[in-house]
Design a protein around this motif. Structure first.
Motif, PDB file in Angstrom:
ATOM      1  N   GLU A   1      18.003   8.152   5.088  1.00  0.00           N
ATOM      2  CA  GLU A   1      16.578   8.074   4.709  1.00  0.00           C
ATOM      3  C   GLU A   1      15.413   8.097   6.339  1.00  0.00           C
ATOM      4  OE1 GLU A   1      15.169   5.580   1.081  1.00  0.00           O
ATOM      5  OE2 GLU A   1      17.093   4.055   1.456  1.00  0.00           O
ATOM      6  N   GLN A   2      16.573   8.792   7.041  1.00  0.00           N
ATOM      7  CA  GLN A   2      15.790   8.463   8.260  1.00  0.00           C
ATOM      8  C   GLN A   2      15.046  10.226   8.860  1.00  0.00           C
ATOM      9  OE1 GLN A   2      18.549   8.226  11.507  1.00  0.00           O
ATOM     10  NE2 GLN A   2      19.335   5.912  11.334  1.00  0.00           N
ATOM     11  N   GLN A   3      15.736  11.304   7.712  1.00  0.00           N
ATOM     12  CA  GLN A   3      15.104  12.827   6.978  1.00  0.00           C
ATOM     13  C   GLN A   3      15.167  12.780   6.305  1.00  0.00           C
ATOM     14  OE1 GLN A   3      17.613  15.136  10.487  1.00  0.00           O
ATOM     15  NE2 GLN A   3      19.094  16.149   8.028  1.00  0.00           N
ATOM     16  N   ALA A   4      14.516  14.006   6.008  1.00  0.00           N
ATOM     17  CA  ALA A   4      14.263  14.416   4.833  1.00  0.00           C
ATOM     18  C   ALA A   4      14.257  16.228   4.467  1.00  0.00           C
ATOM     19  CB  ALA A   4      13.234  14.069   3.811  1.00  0.00           C
ATOM     20  N   VAL A   5      14.981  16.925   3.900  1.00  0.00           N
ATOM     21  CA  VAL A   5      14.560  18.143   4.247  1.00  0.00           C
ATOM     22  C   VAL A   5      13.200  18.961   3.159  1.00  0.00           C
ATOM     23  CG1 VAL A   5      15.315  20.571   3.328  1.00  0.00           C
ATOM     24  CG2 VAL A   5      16.820  18.813   4.903  1.00  0.00           C
ATOM     25  N   ALA A   6      12.156  19.579   3.455  1.00  0.00           N
ATOM     26  CA  ALA A   6      11.777  20.108   2.820  1.00  0.00           C
ATOM     27  C   ALA A   6      11.326  21.345   2.417  1.00  0.00           C
ATOM     28  CB  ALA A   6      10.397  18.846   2.970  1.00  0.00           C
ATOM     29  N   ALA A   7      11.217  22.424   1.042  1.00  0.00           N
ATOM     30  CA  ALA A   7      10.457  23.079   1.022  1.00  0.00           C
ATOM     31  C   ALA A   7       8.643  23.508   0.859  1.00  0.00           C
ATOM     32  CB  ALA A   7      11.127  24.065  -0.173  1.00  0.00           C
ATOM     33  N   ILE A   8       9.000  24.371   1.904  1.00  0.00           N
ATOM     34  CA  ILE A   8       6.900  24.143   2.635  1.00  0.00           C
ATOM     35  C   ILE A   8       6.616  25.708   2.699  1.00  0.00           C
ATOM     36  CG2 ILE A   8       5.318  23.748   4.099  1.00  0.00           C
ATOM     37  CD1 ILE A   8       6.829  21.237   5.328  1.00  0.00           C
TER      38      ILE A   8
ATOM     39  N   PRO B   1       0.974  -1.727   0.194  1.00  0.00           N
ATOM     40  CA  PRO B   1      -0.018  -0.109  -0.078  1.00  0.00           C
ATOM     41  C   PRO B   1       0.848   1.410   0.183  1.00  0.00           C
ATOM     42  CG  PRO B   1      -0.111  -1.126   2.400  1.00  0.00           C
ATOM     43  CD  PRO B   1       0.657  -1.786   1.020  1.00  0.00           C
ATOM     44  N   ILE B   2       0.408   2.222  -0.616  1.00  0.00           N
ATOM     45  CA  ILE B   2       0.803   3.876  -0.684  1.00  0.00           C
ATOM     46  C   ILE B   2       0.621   4.257   0.511  1.00  0.00           C
ATOM     47  CG2 ILE B   2       0.571   5.904  -1.510  1.00  0.00           C
ATOM     48  CD1 ILE B   2       0.248   4.514  -3.947  1.00  0.00           C
ATOM     49  N   VAL B   3       1.445   4.684   1.000  1.00  0.00           N
ATOM     50  CA  VAL B   3       1.474   5.257   3.189  1.00  0.00           C
ATOM     51  C   VAL B   3       2.584   6.686   2.674  1.00  0.00           C
ATOM     52  CG1 VAL B   3       3.160   5.307   4.658  1.00  0.00           C
ATOM     53  CG2 VAL B   3       2.974   3.621   3.233  1.00  0.00           C
ATOM     54  N   PRO B   4       1.746   7.948   3.517  1.00  0.00           N
ATOM     55  CA  PRO B   4       1.964   9.552   3.476  1.00  0.00           C
ATOM     56  C   PRO B   4       3.167   9.407   3.766  1.00  0.00           C
ATOM     57  CG  PRO B   4       0.440   8.949   5.026  1.00  0.00           C
ATOM     58  CD  PRO B   4       0.339   7.220   4.278  1.00  0.00           C
ATOM     59  N   ILE B   5       3.920  10.386   4.301  1.00  0.00           N
ATOM     60  CA  ILE B   5       5.508  10.196   4.231  1.00  0.00           C
ATOM     61  C   ILE B   5       5.288  11.796   5.450  1.00  0.00           C
ATOM     62  CG2 ILE B   5       7.861  10.381   4.016  1.00  0.00           C
ATOM     63  CD1 ILE B   5       6.283   7.724   4.195  1.00  0.00           C
ATOM     64  N   ILE B   6       4.813  12.966   4.783  1.00  0.00           N
ATOM     65  CA  ILE B   6       4.983  14.470   4.824  1.00  0.00           C
ATOM     66  C   ILE B   6       3.543  14.505   4.368  1.00  0.00           C
ATOM     67  CG2 ILE B   6       6.460  16.627   4.688  1.00  0.00           C
ATOM     68  CD1 ILE B   6       8.583  15.383   3.664  1.00  0.00           C
ATOM     69  N   GLU B   7       2.427  14.875   5.687  1.00  0.00           N
ATOM     70  CA  GLU B   7       1.359  15.229   4.901  1.00  0.00           C
ATOM     71  C   GLU B   7       0.916  15.962   6.099  1.00  0.00           C
ATOM     72  OE1 GLU B   7      -2.862  12.054   4.698  1.00  0.00           O
ATOM     73  OE2 GLU B   7      -1.171  11.806   6.000  1.00  0.00           O
TER      74      GLU B   7
ATOM     75  N   TYR C   1      12.817  22.612   5.995  1.00  0.00           N
ATOM     76  CA  TYR C   1      12.130  22.060   7.307  1.00  0.00           C
ATOM     77  C   TYR C   1      12.825  21.276   7.083  1.00  0.00           C
ATOM     78  CZ  TYR C   1       8.398  25.322   8.599  1.00  0.00           C
ATOM     79  OH  TYR C   1       7.455  26.217   8.950  1.00  0.00           O
ATOM     80  N   THR C   2      13.460  20.550   8.316  1.00  0.00           N
ATOM     81  CA  THR C   2      13.933  18.829   8.405  1.00  0.00           C
ATOM     82  C   THR C   2      13.187  18.072   9.097  1.00  0.00           C
ATOM     83  OG1 THR C   2      14.705  20.001  10.419  1.00  0.00           O
ATOM     84  CG2 THR C   2      16.342  20.026   8.496  1.00  0.00           C
ATOM     85  N   ILE C   3      12.440  17.131   8.123  1.00  0.00           N
ATOM     86  CA  ILE C   3      11.933  16.482   8.577  1.00  0.00           C
ATOM     87  C   ILE C   3      12.336  14.663   8.871  1.00  0.00           C
ATOM     88  CG2 ILE C   3       9.519  15.584   8.325  1.00  0.00           C
ATOM     89  CD1 ILE C   3       9.164  17.402   6.243  1.00  0.00           C
ATOM     90  N   SER C   4      12.064  14.739  10.664  1.00  0.00           N
ATOM     91  CA  SER C   4      12.076  12.912  10.504  1.00  0.00           C
ATOM     92  C   SER C   4      11.375  12.284   9.389  1.00  0.00           C
ATOM     93  CB  SER C   4      11.990  12.766  12.111  1.00  0.00           C
ATOM     94  OG  SER C   4      11.871  11.755  11.850  1.00  0.00           O
ATOM     95  N   LEU C   5      11.468  11.068   8.649  1.00  0.00           N
ATOM     96  CA  LEU C   5      10.795  10.198   8.238  1.00  0.00           C
ATOM     97  C   LEU C   5      10.475   9.144   9.293  1.00  0.00           C
ATOM     98  CD1 LEU C   5      12.839   9.873   4.828  1.00  0.00           C
ATOM     99  CD2 LEU C   5      10.647  11.107   5.765  1.00  0.00           C
TER     100      LEU C   5
END
Length: 672
Positions: A366-373, A346-352, A383-387
């Motif tokens: 793959e423990q974190q990401a940087v996202a422009a929000i 199944p498809i899983v939401p990661i940053i929602e 933002y740095t985001i813990s996955l």
């Protein structure tokens, strides 16, 4: 609407546009110890500039390039020691290299027509870049200084033989074609890898460095056939394999870590331009193809409409390190969020959340990401985001001074039913300084496309209107992305039908639900498709006291022959060509109903708009003047269809002043 917080010192102004900063395109180094991103701004001379910034693992951020030019698309070399980037500092956009630990940038390419995009080879010894060549030009031709003026003796006629000969983004194409070029990272020596292609939109090198995948228009008649194939090129033998053979249109290529699979975003044109994008995975050696999102009725990628990050190039699919699936962004119900799509499962939401992710980088571990929000009341930051936990930590605060100085209006979502029972999503922005029991005029905003989406993102124009004392209503009528394939396809062949009903039902629902709306003072505006709908509305109802139509369509009969996309878009969206059913095109043309218009109409249009050419505005303006109706035409020189998003900043300021001034005159002045 302001969450109980005290109002700050002032509202948003037209001139605040010049202070907006957009951070975008984050990219990690392979060691995960630092990363690079781009910050775009407008300088004191009202010109765009963009610079590279470095962030380190401890959260420190430093500016890395300077000057009055545009540095974009930074990418670390595989060994993390060099940053490649595109820059126009030489006069044309070329490829440059910069030591990651600091130092002078070195120009790597000198192509006559510049560089459009590039990728690093997996071993870092070479790069592959995309350039264009005109007739009799070669990759050895060097860039020339841009001519500031054309002398009379230099004038020549432009001979046109192609159906597709101009582009709103590029102007007249003049026979230029795409070429992929291999460039030695040390010497700068070049080698053409492809012959002249009609179009190349994406390319990627396999992890072993032996195969180049690229998307090209390989049709015998490229002007009238709209598939885009994935081609595999063996870099040693130069042998080519067409992987898709006319089965769809694809982009955003990404090789799996082991090189056995190739991911792409694409679709099969089943609903032509209204087909939602899906995630494909090919296994070239086995000859297999899978659509991983076939059962997920969601549009992949970023369909959000805005005026601050509109030109930010979001991420394509990103493989998980173990090759078991991919991270993607998707547009759903006014949000652009991040999901993990496994090869099996199944498809899983990661940053929602209720926000707009317009840039993404996944850390090598793959423990974190940087996202422009971006959010309606937050311009946009990294933002740095813990996955693992989803915890967000703000990395940048590039607009903090402005955000602390002004009061933004929040965007309150609501859902209402159209006249046929379909659920439609909308948002209301209440003027921040509107007192209890007070009423304010309403401005309805209609997005372009129509296959795009309004939603949870910062919009300077909307904030300006709210600060100017207007309630702002924006909705996603049928035809918009974010609500599944049937919804986005429903407008085709029905322009001015149920899409019109959706918008008017939204006005009724908003008036009923929000007591602070003065229903006697209504305004409407929109651009492109939104301009078409504004023209349609004032020809079908007199409820609105003022309207502003922007870069609009007024006459499908002429649009079909003058727009850069008109020759196919007209049939795709309205349903026929001129010679097949001229009456049908006229039926859907707002100009047909111009005698009904009683609403004062401001017409804004760019003189170099090739998407909706200015003759569409001229026809409407002349007809209204002949009929003695209140109207004004404002023409913006040296501007194209994207004026409101990426156009000349000085012209963008004047555009906003015209809009607010028109509404102020007719919605805040004395009633008739």
């Amino acid at each position: 609407m302001n969450n109980g917080q005290p109002l700050k010192h002032r509202g948003v102004t037209v001139e605040d546009l010049l202070r907006l900063r957009s951070v975008r395109d984050p990219h990690y180094a392979s060691d995960g110890m630092h990363g690079v991103f781009v910050q775009k701004s407008i300088d004191e001379e009202k010109q765009y500039c963009s610079h590279l910034y470095i962030w380190t693992e401890d959260g420190a951020v430093r500016q890395w390039t300077f000057g009055r030019w545009r540095d974009t698309r930074p990418r670390f070399s595989p060994d993390s020691k060099t940053i490649a980037f595109l820059s126009d500092r030489s006069g044309h956009t070329q490829l440059w290299l910069l030591p990651a630990d600091g130092g002078e940038a070195r120009q790597l390419t000198f192509f006559k027509n510049g560089v459009r995009d590039y990728v690093w080879a997996p071993d870092g010894t070479f790069l592959i870049a995309l350039t264009t060549l005109g007739d009799n030009e070669t990759i050895d031709d060097r860039e020339e200084p841009k001519k500031k003026e054309t002398k009379p003796a230099d004038l020549k006629p432009r001979v046109v033989e192609r159906l597709y000969y101009k582009s709103d983004a590029s102007g007249f194409l003049d026979g230029k074609q795409a070429v992929l070029v291999c460039i030695d990272a040390t010497s700068g020596k070049t080698e053409a890898l492809t012959s002249r292609e009609e179009e190349i939109s994406s390319f990627a090198i396999s992890p072993n460095g032996r195969t180049l995948a690229f998307v090209a228009n390989r049709n015998e008649d490229p002007d009238t056939t709209f598939t885009r194939d994935i081609v595999l090129l063996d870099l040693e033998s130069k042998a080519e394999t067409n992987l898709t053979k006319g089965s769809g249109t694809f982009t955003s290529l990404a090789w799996s870590p082991d090189g056995t699979k190739l991911a792409a975003i694409g679709h099969d044109l089943a609903f032509l331009g209204a087909t939602i994008h899906q995630l494909y995975v090919f296994e070239p050696e086995r000859g297999t193809k899978r659509v991983l999102t076939a059962d997920w009725d969601v549009h992949l990628g970023d369909a959000m409409v805005g005026d601050t990050h509109a030109d930010a190039k979001g991420p394509g699919p990103i493989w998980k390190r173990d090759g078991t699936g991919l991270y993607v962004t998707a547009s759903q119900r006014g949000r652009v969020n991040v999901y993990f799509v496994p090869l099996d499962g199944p498809i899983v939401p990661i940053i929602e959340g209720d926000f707009h992710v317009y840039g993404l980088a996944i850390h090598p571990n793959e423990q974190q990401a940087v996202a422009a929000i971006s959010e309606p009341t937050m311009i946009g930051d990294l933002y740095t985001i813990s996955l693992e936990s989803g915890t967000k930590t703000r990395l940048t605060r590039v607009n903090e001074a402005l955000e602390n100085e002004v009061t933004f209006a929040d965007a309150e979502p609501f859902t209402y039913q159209s006249t046929d029972g379909w659920d439609i999503q909308g948002w209301i922005m209440k003027p921040p300084r509107l007192g209890d029991g007070e009423k304010a005029p309403l401005v309805v905003e209609i997005h372009g496309g129509p296959h795009t989406m309004y939603g949870f993102t910062f919009f300077h124009e909307f904030q300006l209107l709210a600060s100017s004392g207007y309630v702002v209503l924006f909705t996603n009528p049928r035809g918009s992305h974010g609500y599944g394939q049937s919804f986005v396809n429903a407008v085709r062949g029905d322009y001015g039908g149920m899409d019109y009903e959706d918008i008017m039902a939204g006005v009724d629902a908003a008036i009923k639900q929000f007591a602070f709306i003065d229903e006697t003072r209504l305004g409407v505006t929109g651009g492109s498709y939104g301009g078409f709908m504004t023209n349609w509305i004032v020809g079908h109802t007199n409820r609105f006291r003022a309207a502003v139509t922007q870069r609009s369509i007024s006459n499908w009969l002429s649009f079909a022959g003058v727009s850069d996309i008109g020759y196919f878009f007209t049939k795709w969206e309205v349903g026929c060509d001129v010679w097949e059913d001229a009456e049908r095109l006229w039926h859907h043309s707002p100009l047909k109903y111009v005698k009904n218009v009683r609403t004062p109409l401001l017409i804004l249009h760019s003189e170099h708009d090739y998407r909706c050419p200015i003759e569409q505005a001229e026809q409407l303006f002349i007809a209204l003047k002949q009929l003695g109706q209140e109207t004004k035409l404002v023409r913006f020189p040296d501007a194209n269809h994207d004026l409101s998003r990426t156009g000349n900043p000085a012209l963008r300021l004047e555009r906003l002043r015209q809009i607010v001034g028109w509404f102020d005159h007719y919605l805040k002045g004395p009633r008739d």
